[in-house]
Design an enzyme around this catalytic site. Structure first.
Site, PDB file in Angstrom:
ATOM      1  N   GLU A   1       0.834  -1.200   0.000  1.00  0.00           N
ATOM      2  CA  GLU A   1       0.000   0.000   0.000  1.00  0.00           C
ATOM      3  C   GLU A   1       0.866   1.246   0.000  1.00  0.00           C
ATOM      4  OE1 GLU A   1      -3.257  -0.098  -1.094  1.00  0.00           O
ATOM      5  OE2 GLU A   1      -3.503  -1.524   0.547  1.00  0.00           O
TER       6      GLU A   1
ATOM      7  N   ASP B   1       3.020   2.150  -4.904  1.00  0.00           N
ATOM      8  CA  ASP B   1       3.047   2.224  -6.369  1.00  0.00           C
ATOM      9  C   ASP B   1       3.614   3.539  -6.876  1.00  0.00           C
ATOM     10  OD1 ASP B   1       0.743   3.577  -5.550  1.00  0.00           O
ATOM     11  OD2 ASP B   1      -0.515   2.803  -7.163  1.00  0.00           O
TER      12      ASP B   1
ATOM     13  N   ALA C   1     -15.337   2.901  -1.349  1.00  0.00           N
ATOM     14  CA  ALA C   1     -14.934   1.759  -0.533  1.00  0.00           C
ATOM     15  C   ALA C   1     -13.461   1.405  -0.701  1.00  0.00           C
ATOM     16  CB  ALA C   1     -15.796   0.536  -0.879  1.00  0.00           C
TER      17      ALA C   1
ATOM     18  N   SER D   1     -11.450   0.890  -6.059  1.00  0.00           N
ATOM     19  CA  SER D   1     -11.080   1.374  -7.396  1.00  0.00           C
ATOM     20  C   SER D   1     -12.250   1.466  -8.367  1.00  0.00           C
ATOM     21  CB  SER D   1      -9.966   0.504  -8.001  1.00  0.00           C
ATOM     22  OG  SER D   1      -8.815   0.579  -7.203  1.00  0.00           O
TER      23      SER D   1
ATOM     24  N   ASP E   1      -4.109   0.690  -9.531  1.00  0.00           N
ATOM     25  CA  ASP E   1      -5.538   0.454  -9.711  1.00  0.00           C
ATOM     26  C   ASP E   1      -5.872   0.167 -11.163  1.00  0.00           C
ATOM     27  OD1 ASP E   1      -5.609   1.036  -7.042  1.00  0.00           O
ATOM     28  OD2 ASP E   1      -6.608   2.974  -7.267  1.00  0.00           O
TER      29      ASP E   1
END
Length: 389
Positions: free
Chosen positions: A35, A38, A125, A128, A174
């Protein structure tokens, strides 16, 4: 024709007065581990969800772009492709419009389109939903206009749409997950060179299940927090003389943190660097465990990732922490928040036989804390973007 195909086709025809040339789908994603890595050229490991954005599309040659969503109140948004420019608003329509802009900016001859969108990806949420809209639009236009772009190139253009047109400084995970994931696998993605490997992830064969718990909350604290953390990571890399934090080996992390402190880096920069380098290591650890068939041992790595997101990156919230605490106390193998944080979703790795009990424990904990009931569903590794009709 299945209902999945028929719904956007029928609504397109009703809306625009003629049949679409095709229907495409692109999934949302949940990130297993890795997390805020990227945009640091690091490692991530998402998997596609069965929830998709679907687009019925037909080409136009008159420069008109007409967009409609069955999920958002309001009528058709009509734009001119030669007048598209970043940061003009457009609400939800900025995501597909941004893709058209990015394609045209890259020199691809997109001359207009009628697009009807519908989505089952939960919004807000952390799964993506915006990337699914972008990728399904990109794939449809790529097919219809014969652009010849591969999935990775479409993902990069979709990311550019979100970065430059919408104004969200997201990394490429994503869009790559939505475009490139395959059924039954998690995607090991190296965001530095977009190298990728499909890692088998058949939890049912091991008697396991991965639950997604949508807290259904989004805290205002999250506004701008992503950009602030990205800037902090970039500052840490600069102070260390690195292009990105990906260049910092895990074995040198402690000495690097000492150097940062000595260089006057703020506490937040030190914490962000520790998280990113640590999460890159956790991705590598999860892959090693999956390759060895030791899937249950992935659980503690997930929980360690949550602790880092909570304490070092500080992007968790009471609801996400409660999911992790309640699930682990009820016998889960491990759990962590997933996505950008400050609300959104958490994932929970459980024995299949314990899934119902763990779900009940989480629901009871939320009720006891006075929180609204979360949504819970199983994450089934699903196919990436594809043409349906």
């Amino acid at each position: 024709m299945t209902e999945d195909h028929a719904e956007p086709t029928a609504s397109f025809t009703e809306l625009y007065g003629y049949a679409p040339e095709g229907v495409w789908a692109a999934p949302g994603r949940v990130n297993l581990i890795g997390e805020y890595t990227d945009f640091n050229d690091g490692f991530v490991m998402p998997l596609a969800l069965p929830h998709t954005a679907r687009a019925a599309v037909a080409r136009r040659t008159d420069g008109e772009l007409r967009l409609h969503s069955t999920d958002v109140p309001g009528g058709v948004v009509s734009l001119r492709v030669d007048e598209l420019a970043p940061h003009q608003g457009h609400g939800w329509a900025a995501y597909p419009a941004g893709v058209v802009w990015a394609l045209r900016e890259a020199g691809h001859p997109v001359t207009g389109a009628d697009i009807q969108l519908t989505s089952t990806v939960p919004t807000g949420a952390g799964l993506s939903s915006s990337a699914a809209l972008e990728v399904v639009t990109a794939l449809a236009l790529n097919d219809l206009f014969g652009l010849g772009l591969d999935r990775a190139a479409l993902a990069v253009l979709a990311q550019r749409a979100e970065n430059a047109f919408v104004g969200v400084p997201c990394g490429v995970m994503d869009q790559m997950a939505s475009a490139c994931c395959t059924e039954g696998h998690a995607l090991h993605l190296d965001t530095r060179d977009l190298g990728r490997r499909q890692v088998p992830f058949d939890l049912a064969a091991h008697g396991l299940r991965l639950l997604v718990v949508d807290t259904r909350v989004k805290h205002a604290l999250g506004d701008g927090a992503y950009a602030e953390r990205r800037a902090g990571c970039e500052e840490g890399a600069r102070l260390l003389g690195l292009r990105t934090l990906r260049e910092l080996p895990y074995e040198e992390l402690d000495s690097a943190l000492d150097r940062l402190a000595g260089a006057g880096a703020g506490d937040s920069v030190v914490r962000y660097v520790r998280h990113v380098v640590g999460d890159n290591r956790r991705v590598e650890r999860v892959i090693a465990l999956l390759d060895a068939g030791d899937v249950r041992a992935v659980g503690p790595v997930l929980t360690a990732g949550h602790v880092s997101l909570r304490d070092d990156l500080r992007v968790s919230c009471p609801e996400l922490d409660l999911v992790v605490e309640a699930a682990n106390a009820a016998g889960a193998l491990g759990a962590r928040m997933t996505g950008g944080g400050f609300g959104g979703s958490a994932i929970v790795l459980v024995e299949e036989a314990a899934a119902e009990a763990v779900t009940g424990a989480v629901l009871d904990a939320f009720a006891g804390a006075g929180f609204g009931a979360p949504g819970v569903f199983a994450a089934v590794p699903s196919a990436g973007a594809r043409r349906l009709v």
